[in-house]
Scaffold this active site. Structure first.
Site, PDB file in Angstrom:
ATOM      1  N   HIS A   1     -14.167 130.907  48.357  1.00 22.25           N
ATOM      2  CA  HIS A   1     -14.535 130.503  46.575  1.00 22.25           C
ATOM      3  C   HIS A   1     -14.040 132.274  46.013  1.00 22.25           C
ATOM      4  O   HIS A   1     -13.590 132.227  45.201  1.00 22.25           O
ATOM      5  CB  HIS A   1     -15.869 129.794  46.470  1.00 22.25           C
ATOM      6  CG  HIS A   1     -15.590 128.252  46.366  1.00 22.25           C
ATOM      7  ND1 HIS A   1     -16.150 128.343  47.353  1.00 22.25           N
ATOM      8  CD2 HIS A   1     -14.766 127.899  46.088  1.00 22.25           C
ATOM      9  CE1 HIS A   1     -16.858 126.917  47.004  1.00 22.25           C
ATOM     10  NE2 HIS A   1     -15.935 126.811  46.642  1.00 22.25           N
TER      11      HIS A   1
ATOM     12  N   ARG B   1      -4.310 120.791  42.816  1.00 23.35           N
ATOM     13  CA  ARG B   1      -5.160 120.105  42.938  1.00 23.35           C
ATOM     14  C   ARG B   1      -6.296 120.085  42.390  1.00 23.35           C
ATOM     15  O   ARG B   1      -7.237 120.355  41.839  1.00 23.35           O
ATOM     16  CB  ARG B   1      -5.961 121.345  44.211  1.00 23.35           C
ATOM     17  CG  ARG B   1      -5.129 122.722  46.026  1.00 23.35           C
ATOM     18  CD  ARG B   1      -6.491 123.743  46.062  1.00 23.35           C
ATOM     19  NE  ARG B   1      -5.760 123.834  47.321  1.00 23.35           N
ATOM     20  CZ  ARG B   1      -4.684 125.189  46.984  1.00 23.35           C
ATOM     21  NH1 ARG B   1      -4.871 125.648  46.576  1.00 23.35           N
ATOM     22  NH2 ARG B   1      -4.304 125.321  48.779  1.00 23.35           N
TER      23      ARG B   1
ATOM     24  N   ARG C   1      -1.789 115.926  43.795  1.00 20.14           N
ATOM     25  CA  ARG C   1      -2.482 115.503  44.864  1.00 20.14           C
ATOM     26  C   ARG C   1      -4.332 114.708  44.548  1.00 20.14           C
ATOM     27  O   ARG C   1      -4.668 115.284  43.877  1.00 20.14           O
ATOM     28  CB  ARG C   1      -3.335 116.458  45.232  1.00 20.14           C
ATOM     29  CG  ARG C   1      -4.003 116.626  46.543  1.00 20.14           C
ATOM     30  CD  ARG C   1      -4.161 117.335  48.103  1.00 20.14           C
ATOM     31  NE  ARG C   1      -5.304 118.170  47.227  1.00 20.14           N
ATOM     32  CZ  ARG C   1      -5.758 119.384  48.198  1.00 20.14           C
ATOM     33  NH1 ARG C   1      -4.791 119.784  49.299  1.00 20.14           N
ATOM     34  NH2 ARG C   1      -6.312 120.078  47.718  1.00 20.14           N
TER      35      ARG C   1
ATOM     36  N   GLU D   1      -1.978 116.897  57.426  1.00 18.28           N
ATOM     37  CA  GLU D   1      -2.750 118.343  57.329  1.00 18.28           C
ATOM     38  C   GLU D   1      -3.482 118.469  58.869  1.00 18.28           C
ATOM     39  O   GLU D   1      -4.738 118.938  59.108  1.00 18.28           O
ATOM     40  CB  GLU D   1      -3.664 119.178  56.655  1.00 18.28           C
ATOM     41  CG  GLU D   1      -4.432 117.885  55.691  1.00 18.28           C
ATOM     42  CD  GLU D   1      -4.742 118.301  54.269  1.00 18.28           C
ATOM     43  OE1 GLU D   1      -4.602 119.377  54.054  1.00 18.28           O
ATOM     44  OE2 GLU D   1      -5.383 117.644  53.617  1.00 18.28           O
TER      45      GLU D   1
ATOM     46  N   ASN E   1      -2.836 125.501  56.183  1.00 20.61           N
ATOM     47  CA  ASN E   1      -4.202 125.957  56.177  1.00 20.61           C
ATOM     48  C   ASN E   1      -5.064 125.311  56.853  1.00 20.61           C
ATOM     49  O   ASN E   1      -6.208 125.599  57.981  1.00 20.61           O
ATOM     50  CB  ASN E   1      -5.106 125.903  54.197  1.00 20.61           C
ATOM     51  CG  ASN E   1      -3.658 126.449  53.624  1.00 20.61           C
ATOM     52  OD1 ASN E   1      -3.433 127.689  53.958  1.00 20.61           O
ATOM     53  ND2 ASN E   1      -4.395 126.364  52.257  1.00 20.61           N
ATOM     54  N   ASP E   2      -4.937 123.667  56.634  1.00 16.99           N
ATOM     55  CA  ASP E   2      -6.092 123.387  57.058  1.00 16.99           C
ATOM     56  C   ASP E   2      -5.218 122.669  59.008  1.00 16.99           C
ATOM     57  O   ASP E   2      -6.238 122.379  59.475  1.00 16.99           O
ATOM     58  CB  ASP E   2      -6.300 121.732  56.386  1.00 16.99           C
ATOM     59  CG  ASP E   2      -7.144 121.811  55.709  1.00 16.99           C
ATOM     60  OD1 ASP E   2      -8.525 122.067  56.047  1.00 16.99           O
ATOM     61  OD2 ASP E   2      -7.906 121.136  54.538  1.00 16.99           O
TER      62      ASP E   2
ATOM     63  N   ARG F   1     -11.920 128.381  58.732  1.00 17.07           N
ATOM     64  CA  ARG F   1     -10.815 128.837  57.543  1.00 17.07           C
ATOM     65  C   ARG F   1     -11.321 130.062  57.147  1.00 17.07           C
ATOM     66  O   ARG F   1     -10.670 130.838  56.175  1.00 17.07           O
ATOM     67  CB  ARG F   1      -9.586 127.873  56.730  1.00 17.07           C
ATOM     68  CG  ARG F   1     -10.014 127.282  55.802  1.00 17.07           C
ATOM     69  CD  ARG F   1      -9.290 125.945  55.416  1.00 17.07           C
ATOM     70  NE  ARG F   1      -8.754 126.314  53.949  1.00 17.07           N
ATOM     71  CZ  ARG F   1      -8.165 125.518  53.132  1.00 17.07           C
ATOM     72  NH1 ARG F   1      -8.206 124.390  53.571  1.00 17.07           N
ATOM     73  NH2 ARG F   1      -8.152 125.529  51.870  1.00 17.07           N
TER      74      ARG F   1
ATOM     75  N   CYS G   1       3.264 123.094  51.408  1.00 14.95           N
ATOM     76  CA  CYS G   1       2.514 123.802  50.574  1.00 14.95           C
ATOM     77  C   CYS G   1       0.996 124.686  50.878  1.00 14.95           C
ATOM     78  O   CYS G   1       0.120 124.909  49.563  1.00 14.95           O
ATOM     79  CB  CYS G   1       1.655 122.612  49.237  1.00 14.95           C
ATOM     80  SG  CYS G   1       0.885 121.123  50.321  1.00 14.95           S
TER      81      CYS G   1
HETATM   82  C1  PEP Z   1      -3.703 123.226  53.284  1.00 19.70           C
HETATM   83  O1  PEP Z   1      -4.652 122.394  53.950  1.00 19.70           O
HETATM   84  O2  PEP Z   1      -2.716 123.323  53.371  1.00 19.70           O
HETATM   85  C2  PEP Z   1      -3.861 122.637  51.380  1.00 19.70           C
HETATM   86  C3  PEP Z   1      -2.719 122.876  50.845  1.00 19.70           C
HETATM   87  O3  PEP Z   1      -4.958 121.892  51.315  1.00 19.70           O
HETATM   88  P1  PEP Z   1      -5.992 122.820  50.590  1.00 19.70           P
HETATM   89  O4  PEP Z   1      -5.535 123.819  50.762  1.00 19.70           O
HETATM   90  O5  PEP Z   1      -6.465 122.082  49.348  1.00 19.70           O
HETATM   91  O6  PEP Z   1      -7.091 122.617  51.724  1.00 19.70           O
HETATM   92 MG    MG Z   2      -5.923 121.284  52.875  1.00 21.65          MG
END
Ligand code: PEP
Ligand code: MG
Length: 588
Positions: free
Chosen positions: A199, A306, A342, A440, A463-464, A474, A511
């Site tokens: 955060h 988001r 989303r 993801e 990211n996920d 992460r 994304c």
């Molecule tokens: C991701 O996981 O890449 C994503 C865009 O979603 P978030 O970062 O909100 O989990």
């Molecule tokens: Mg994600």
């Protein structure tokens, strides 16, 4: 404990969490709390009075936290629910109940009872060896420290009271602390703990101030008033720089700022490759207020809204009307450009105080679509709000964390029910919205072909996808070096999803943060991705790199990349082939 025995220049490396360079005096934020606590026994008739003293200190802590919530600027407040978590922890049975019991059973003063109980609770969380629970230990520290200061009548140092232009150095800045940052006072910050997806790091990027996290021992090495340089782009912190280093970094900072301004200017140009292929470059937002940055930085649309941030920092679920108002605002502001909304991705690392149960392993728990399918009322309220807002512009719906075809079917059935309920109530809505899923989770990559038959588009959430495929938390600084977007397995997965998209005639977007990395662009163009969506600040640079290469060249390049078997080799190849181009354009 490491200490410093030199006043010579020292260079340290951490995680570059928010780009840019700042130079200034260090200001150590003391978050160690009240260390020395006296113990004394109570007469029987004093026990109730002592319990009341403890309850009063908790009540005061609650009021302080509420004041912090009220005084936090809206754009920051929505980014964190931590205040709510801290308020909930104040009355937690393990801390509050046990401290009261301890005062009664041991007939000791409240400070001693609190110290004893909080130390035990923290140790219990820390021993769990799980990043999520270690975070809970630090929440317990923040909360018990606040109560303790009230018990002993000590003032809590507030970041908003700092009245010199400084760089903050802290063991850990909670989002509560970070949200108190005033841009005219704080030039940047450095912390021992934290990772890029924490955060604190998200808030630093929102504020556009340089930050380096996960340094390990910054608070031990840096002293108050040391002159330091923080380079949030490379993750380097320099203590006591020499004249020459200062000169170099002043120069680098000036060039970075000029370059940033120049690149930002070019943001409105289209992202068309040398051989004429137009790539859609969209922006990611968490709140409607960020739409302006997407427009200013030249985004072709919003590729990821988001929506969960509207559920954080509050005590109950938002109503359909509250959600509809926000979505309508975004969709109208972007019209005729598209907005991909989303659906709720709460839990995991985005816990919501009123909706989250403690889970042993939250990243693999009741997160995102799993939560929504278990809470049809919460989900349908959001779906109705999206369908209603879709009347005002070009809207797409995106379901997060899909891991099976059943989930897509169930989510679509709920969307249908939401539409039917609006129809019956004669409330205007637009049923004609494209439906997409986030790719993801590795099972979604493997099942992409079957899933493509269920949806209109895919959006790859790297990211996920990286977290779940490489088994890397992460937000954990200890494994941050293994979090590798250029891991050959990740590139193979993207390749597969893009190929399925082409075969099935479905658009494939990306994304995750990888989409905003200029160095990733030759790979993504070579693989044939259709659309990229990123942090708004990254849009101009990514557009610029896209304009400097051709798809045919990227297609040749990817053939070489695909032969490599390690992330290191791919990184080296990228650096060798495109490193200069990217750094000259972006960071020169
Ligand atoms: C991701 O996981 O890449 C994503 C865009 O979603 P978030 O970062 O909100 O989990
Ligand atoms: Mg994600």
């Amino acid at each position: 404990m490491l200490t410093r025995n030199t006043d010579k220049e020292i260079r340290m490396a951490g995680i570059g969490a928010s780009p840019g360079i700042c130079i200034g005096k260090a200001y150590i934020v003391d978050r160690e709390g009240v260390d020395v606590v006296e113990k004394y026994s109570l007469e029987d008739d004093k026990v109730e009075g002592e319990k009341k003293r403890f309850r009063d200190a908790v009540r005061l802590a609650r009021e302080e936290l509420k004041t912090i919530i009220d005084n936090t600027p809206d754009e920051i407040r929505q980014h964190t629910n931590i205040f709510e978590i801290h308020i909930a922890l104040l009355k937690d049975k393990m801390l509050y109940g046990k401290t009261l019991d301890f005062i009664g059973s041991e007939r000791v003063n409240a400070e001693w009872a609190l110290k004893k109980v909080s130390t035990d609770v923290k140790a219990m969380f820390r021993n769990m060896e799980d990043n999520y629970f270690q975070e809970r230990a630090s929440d317990i520290s923040h909360v018990s420290d606040r109560i303790m200061r009230n018990l002993v009548g000590m003032e809590m140092e507030s970041i908003s009271d700092i009245d010199k232009r400084v760089i903050l150095i802290a063991h850990d800045l909670s989002p509560t602390d970070t949200s108190q940052i005033r841009l005219e006072k704080i030039k940047g910050f450095v912390t021992d703990r934290g990772g890029k997806a924490s955060h604190t790091s998200i808030i630093a990027r929102t504020l556009e101030i340089p930050a380096v996290l996960g340094m390990g021992n910054a608070t031990e090495m840096i002293r108050n008033d040391d002159v330091i340089i923080v380079d949030g782009t490379t993750g380097i912190v320099i203590i006591n720089p020499t004249e020459k280093t200062l000169f170099d970094f002043e120069d680098r900072k000036a060039r970075y700022e000029v370059q940033k301004a120049l690149i930002a200017k070019s943001g409105q140009l289209v992202a068309q490759t040398i051989d004429g292929v137009r790539i859609q470059i969209h922006g990611n937002i968490e709140l409607p207020e960020e739409v302006v940055s997407v427009i200013d930085y030249g985004g072709d649309g919003i590729g990821l809204y988001r929506t969960e941030f509207q559920y954080l920092s509050r005590a109950y679920f938002p109503t359909e009307k509250e959600l509809y108002d926000k979505y309508k605002e975004v969709v109208e502001m972007m019209y005729p450009k598209s907005v991909t909304i989303r659906t709720l991705d709460i839990n995991g690392d985005k816990a919501v105080a009123y909706a989250t149960d403690i889970e042993d392993n939250p990243a693999l728990g009741l997160r995102a679509i799993r939560y929504c399918l278990k809470k049809p009322e919460v989900f349908k309220t959001q779906l109705r709000a999206i369908l209603r807002a879709a009347v005002f512009g070009n809207t797409r719906i995106l379901f997060p964390m899909i891991s099976s075809c059943e989930e897509i079917r169930e989510a679509k059935a709920m969307l249908e029910e939401a539409a039917t309920s609006l129809e019956e109530a004669k409330i205007p809505f637009n049923r004609d919205v494209e439906i997409g899923i986030m790719i993801e989770v590795p099972s979604a990559v493997i099942m992409a072909e079957a899933m493509a038959d269920e949806v209109d588009f895919f959006s790859i959430g790297t990211n996920d996808l990286i977290q779940y495929s490489l088994a890397i938390d992460r937000g954990n600084r200890k494994v941050a070096h293994l979090y590798q977007p250029f891991h050959p397995a990740i590139i193979q997965m993207i390749k597969h999803v893009v190929e399925v998209g082409k075969k099935k005639g479905k658009q494939v977007c990306m994304c995750g943060e990888m989409a905003g990395d200029p160095l990733a662009i030759p790979i993504l163009l070579g693989l044939g991705i259709d659309e990229l969506s990123m942090n708004p600040q990254s849009i101009p640079a990514v557009k610029q790199i896209t304009r400097m290469i051709s798809v045919s060249e990227a297609e040749e390049f990817i053939k070489v990349v695909l032969k490599k078997t390690t992330a290191k080799e791919i990184n080296e190849l990228l650096e060798k082939t495109y490193g200069r181009l990217v750094s000259e354009q972006i960071y020169s």
